[in-house]
Write an enzyme that holds these catalytic residues in place. Structure first.
Site, PDB file in Angstrom:
ATOM      1  N   GLU A   1     -10.603 -13.267   0.919  1.00  0.00           N
ATOM      2  CA  GLU A   1      -9.609 -13.608  -0.120  1.00  0.00           C
ATOM      3  C   GLU A   1      -8.576 -14.605   0.396  1.00  0.00           C
ATOM      4  O   GLU A   1      -8.460 -14.834   1.605  1.00  0.00           O
ATOM      5  CB  GLU A   1      -8.913 -12.349  -0.627  1.00  0.00           C
ATOM      6  CG  GLU A   1      -8.174 -11.584   0.453  1.00  0.00           C
ATOM      7  CD  GLU A   1      -6.950 -10.842  -0.052  1.00  0.00           C
ATOM      8  OE1 GLU A   1      -6.159 -11.415  -0.822  1.00  0.00           O
ATOM      9  OE2 GLU A   1      -6.758  -9.695   0.380  1.00  0.00           O
TER      10      GLU A   1
ATOM     11  N   LYS B   1      -0.087 -16.656  -7.011  1.00  0.00           N
ATOM     12  CA  LYS B   1      -0.921 -15.478  -6.720  1.00  0.00           C
ATOM     13  C   LYS B   1      -1.702 -15.174  -7.997  1.00  0.00           C
ATOM     14  O   LYS B   1      -1.112 -14.936  -9.056  1.00  0.00           O
ATOM     15  CB  LYS B   1      -0.010 -14.309  -6.341  1.00  0.00           C
ATOM     16  CG  LYS B   1      -0.725 -12.977  -6.208  1.00  0.00           C
ATOM     17  CD  LYS B   1       0.280 -11.865  -5.898  1.00  0.00           C
ATOM     18  CE  LYS B   1      -0.322 -10.494  -6.148  1.00  0.00           C
ATOM     19  NZ  LYS B   1       0.663  -9.403  -5.994  1.00  0.00           N
TER      20      LYS B   1
ATOM     21  N   VAL C   1      -7.547  -9.424  -4.277  1.00  0.00           N
ATOM     22  CA  VAL C   1      -8.812  -8.688  -4.136  1.00  0.00           C
ATOM     23  C   VAL C   1      -9.564  -8.693  -5.474  1.00  0.00           C
ATOM     24  O   VAL C   1     -10.766  -8.964  -5.524  1.00  0.00           O
ATOM     25  CB  VAL C   1      -8.558  -7.247  -3.635  1.00  0.00           C
ATOM     26  CG1 VAL C   1      -9.810  -6.386  -3.763  1.00  0.00           C
ATOM     27  CG2 VAL C   1      -8.073  -7.274  -2.191  1.00  0.00           C
TER      28      VAL C   1
ATOM     29  N   ASP D   1       2.620   0.551 -12.841  1.00  0.00           N
ATOM     30  CA  ASP D   1       2.139  -0.479 -11.911  1.00  0.00           C
ATOM     31  C   ASP D   1       0.899   0.014 -11.163  1.00  0.00           C
ATOM     32  O   ASP D   1       0.984   0.687 -10.140  1.00  0.00           O
ATOM     33  CB  ASP D   1       3.244  -0.879 -10.927  1.00  0.00           C
ATOM     34  CG  ASP D   1       2.864  -2.126 -10.142  1.00  0.00           C
ATOM     35  OD1 ASP D   1       1.693  -2.552 -10.206  1.00  0.00           O
ATOM     36  OD2 ASP D   1       3.748  -2.681  -9.453  1.00  0.00           O
TER      37      ASP D   1
ATOM     38  N   SER E   1      -2.551  -1.720  -9.671  1.00  0.00           N
ATOM     39  CA  SER E   1      -3.141  -3.027  -9.391  1.00  0.00           C
ATOM     40  C   SER E   1      -4.442  -3.229 -10.160  1.00  0.00           C
ATOM     41  O   SER E   1      -5.248  -2.300 -10.310  1.00  0.00           O
ATOM     42  CB  SER E   1      -3.434  -3.147  -7.893  1.00  0.00           C
ATOM     43  OG  SER E   1      -4.116  -4.359  -7.637  1.00  0.00           O
ATOM     44  N   ALA E   2      -4.645  -4.459 -10.612  1.00  0.00           N
ATOM     45  CA  ALA E   2      -5.920  -4.823 -11.247  1.00  0.00           C
ATOM     46  C   ALA E   2      -7.076  -4.726 -10.249  1.00  0.00           C
ATOM     47  O   ALA E   2      -8.235  -4.764 -10.650  1.00  0.00           O
ATOM     48  CB  ALA E   2      -5.835  -6.234 -11.828  1.00  0.00           C
ATOM     49  N   ASP E   3      -6.748  -4.564  -8.954  1.00  0.00           N
ATOM     50  CA  ASP E   3      -7.818  -4.317  -7.972  1.00  0.00           C
ATOM     51  C   ASP E   3      -8.574  -3.043  -8.358  1.00  0.00           C
ATOM     52  O   ASP E   3      -9.789  -2.945  -8.144  1.00  0.00           O
ATOM     53  CB  ASP E   3      -7.248  -4.125  -6.559  1.00  0.00           C
ATOM     54  CG  ASP E   3      -6.627  -5.395  -5.970  1.00  0.00           C
ATOM     55  OD1 ASP E   3      -6.693  -6.448  -6.628  1.00  0.00           O
ATOM     56  OD2 ASP E   3      -6.081  -5.304  -4.856  1.00  0.00           O
TER      57      ASP E   3
ATOM     58  N   LYS F   1      -1.963   0.446   2.048  1.00  0.00           N
ATOM     59  CA  LYS F   1      -0.626   0.672   2.581  1.00  0.00           C
ATOM     60  C   LYS F   1       0.046   1.823   1.854  1.00  0.00           C
ATOM     61  O   LYS F   1      -0.168   2.022   0.670  1.00  0.00           O
ATOM     62  CB  LYS F   1       0.234  -0.572   2.355  1.00  0.00           C
ATOM     63  CG  LYS F   1       0.042  -1.627   3.394  1.00  0.00           C
ATOM     64  CD  LYS F   1       1.293  -2.514   3.477  1.00  0.00           C
ATOM     65  CE  LYS F   1       1.098  -3.572   4.530  1.00  0.00           C
ATOM     66  NZ  LYS F   1       0.292  -4.683   4.039  1.00  0.00           N
TER      67      LYS F   1
HETATM   68  N1  PSU Z   1      -2.066  -5.170   0.302  1.00  0.00           N
HETATM   69  C1  PSU Z   1      -1.878  -5.575   1.577  1.00  0.00           C
HETATM   70  N2  PSU Z   1      -1.924  -6.914   1.854  1.00  0.00           N
HETATM   71  C2  PSU Z   1      -2.134  -7.847   0.865  1.00  0.00           C
HETATM   72  C3  PSU Z   1      -2.346  -7.390  -0.476  1.00  0.00           C
HETATM   73  C4  PSU Z   1      -2.303  -6.048  -0.702  1.00  0.00           C
HETATM   74  O1  PSU Z   1      -1.689  -4.756   2.449  1.00  0.00           O
HETATM   75  O2  PSU Z   1      -2.150  -9.056   1.154  1.00  0.00           O
HETATM   76  C5  PSU Z   1      -2.631  -8.394  -1.556  1.00  0.00           C
HETATM   77  C6  PSU Z   1      -4.141  -8.426  -1.886  1.00  0.00           C
HETATM   78  O3  PSU Z   1      -4.508  -9.751  -2.230  1.00  0.00           O
HETATM   79  C7  PSU Z   1      -4.233  -7.519  -3.096  1.00  0.00           C
HETATM   80  C8  PSU Z   1      -2.930  -7.854  -3.800  1.00  0.00           C
HETATM   81  O4  PSU Z   1      -5.344  -7.751  -3.930  1.00  0.00           O
HETATM   82  O5  PSU Z   1      -1.986  -7.976  -2.762  1.00  0.00           O
HETATM   83  C9  PSU Z   1      -2.529  -6.780  -4.778  1.00  0.00           C
HETATM   84  O6  PSU Z   1      -1.447  -7.217  -5.532  1.00  0.00           O
HETATM   85  P1  PSU Z   1      -0.987  -6.385  -6.825  1.00  0.00           P
HETATM   86  O7  PSU Z   1      -0.502  -5.079  -6.283  1.00  0.00           O
HETATM   87  O8  PSU Z   1       0.072  -7.220  -7.449  1.00  0.00           O
HETATM   88  O9  PSU Z   1      -2.201  -6.254  -7.702  1.00  0.00           O
HETATM   89 MN    MN Z   2       1.089  -4.562  -9.839  1.00  0.00          MN
END
Ligand code: PSU
Ligand code: MN
Length: 306
Positions: free
Chosen positions: A25, A87, A107, A139, A141-143, A160
């Site tokens: 990524e 992002k 991701v 909140d 994540s879309a992951d 994390k």
């Molecule tokens: N968690 C980490 N390091 C990162 C990310 C998440 O420890 O760099 C990044 C990854 O690209 C992940 C994104 O897909 O943050 C998730 O962001 P969000 O929570 O806004 O979906």
């Molecule tokens: Mn989010």
């Protein structure tokens, strides 16, 4: 193909010959680490994938084109420009493509583009998940939802503790996503090998992981696989040491009203600042370790094709 997808010649010929390829990524490059460590790490990770017998494909969006494999110049530019590059998660893809902008893929969007290209293995640092307090903030994540949609196995050092790990694991269960502990029975917590949360299943080798991927997709089950690979012991920051730093970062984000896509980068930067170099070197070590395992899984998966 109607949408603008561009593979490097190396990736294209590997995929055509069904040779192993590992997706990487770009949010971790532009938003996850400072320059120049981000570029150095991205290059080292590509080298580790090659040494493991697979072709690396770093994914990003360049002037609206979905790039599968970056040139050295593109990779360097993403590292230098860092957080000024958008992002891009899945919901952002249409806008970034239509407006011909640059984008660092998370991701979720990296999984989607990898799947479009036919890549089945992806190495990252940590996945996004269900944030603490998600019952109020919503909140998530879309992951998470991407794991229900794209047929890609993602090697991650767990997640994390900025996230609610219990709710993240519950969500993955709801979405039908296998979470495999790589030679561990515990879901690792990124900087720490231990989280206290059990994984639902364990594989002893990359070949066993490839077997699970094969079984899932042969049955016609849609979606991805989480491969939870603990940080190497010598690089880990014990949970009790990092926990107060994470708690303080989460409290500060709430106090400052940080929301939406800013939340994860804000928390990552806070933690990196407070722990000085330590969290960064841990992060670099675990990404490299994930790349090594991902290459082995990609090699085993390619070898298991009938
Ligand atoms: N968690 C980490 N390091 C990162 C990310 C998440 O420890 O760099 C990044 C990854 O690209 C992940 C994104 O897909 O943050 C998730 O962001 P969000 O929570 O806004 O979906
Ligand atoms: Mn989010």
């Amino acid at each position: 193909m109607a949408y603008p997808l561009s593979m490097t010649a190396e990736v294209q010929s590997a995929l055509a010959a069904k040779r192993p390829v590992v997706a990487l990524e770009s949010t971790i490059i532009a938003h996850g680490m400072p320059y120049p460590q981000n570029v150095e790490t991205a290059r080292a990770v590509e080298d580790i994938v090659r040494a493991g017998g697979a072709v690396p494909a770093t994914i990003a969006i360049v002037a609206g084109v979905l790039k599968v494999g970056l040139t050295a110049e593109e990779l360097d530019r993403f590292g230098r420009e860092g957080r000024s590059i958008a992002k891009v998660s899945v919901r952002d893809l249409p806008f970034i493509v239509a407006q011909k902008l640059d984008g660092a893929t998370t991701v979720a969007s990296t999984m989607r583009i990898a799947a479009m290209a036919g890549i089945r293995v992806f190495a990252t640092g940590g996945i996004g998940g269900v944030h603490r307090g998600a019952e109020k903030s919503f909140d998530i994540s879309a992951d998470m939802t991407e794991f229900a949609a794209s047929d890609v196995a993602v090697v991650t050092a767990g997640a994390k503790a900025i996230l609610d790990l219990a709710l993240t694991l519950e969500t993955l269960e709801t979405l039908g996503v296998p979470v495999i502990g790589m030679a561990t029975r515990e879901f690792p917590a990124f900087y720490s090998r231990h989280s206290g949360h059990a994984v639902p299943m364990t594989c002893a080798t990359p070949a066993e992981v490839a077997g699970v991927m094969r079984a899932k997709w042969d049955m016609g089950l849609k979606g991805g696989v989480v491969v939870a690979n603990p940080i190497p012991e010598e690089a880990e920051i014990p949970a009790e040491e990092i926990a107060p730093v994470i708690d303080a970062a989460v409290t500060k984000a709430q106090a400052q009203g940080i929301m939406g896509k800013e939340t994860t980068p804000f928390l990552l930067a806070e933690i990196a600042g407070v722990t000085a170099g330590r969290s960064l070197s841990a992060n670099i070590a675990l990404v490299k370790n994930n790349a090594m395992i991902a290459a082995a899984i990609a090699v085993a998966f390619a070898g298991s094709a009938s």
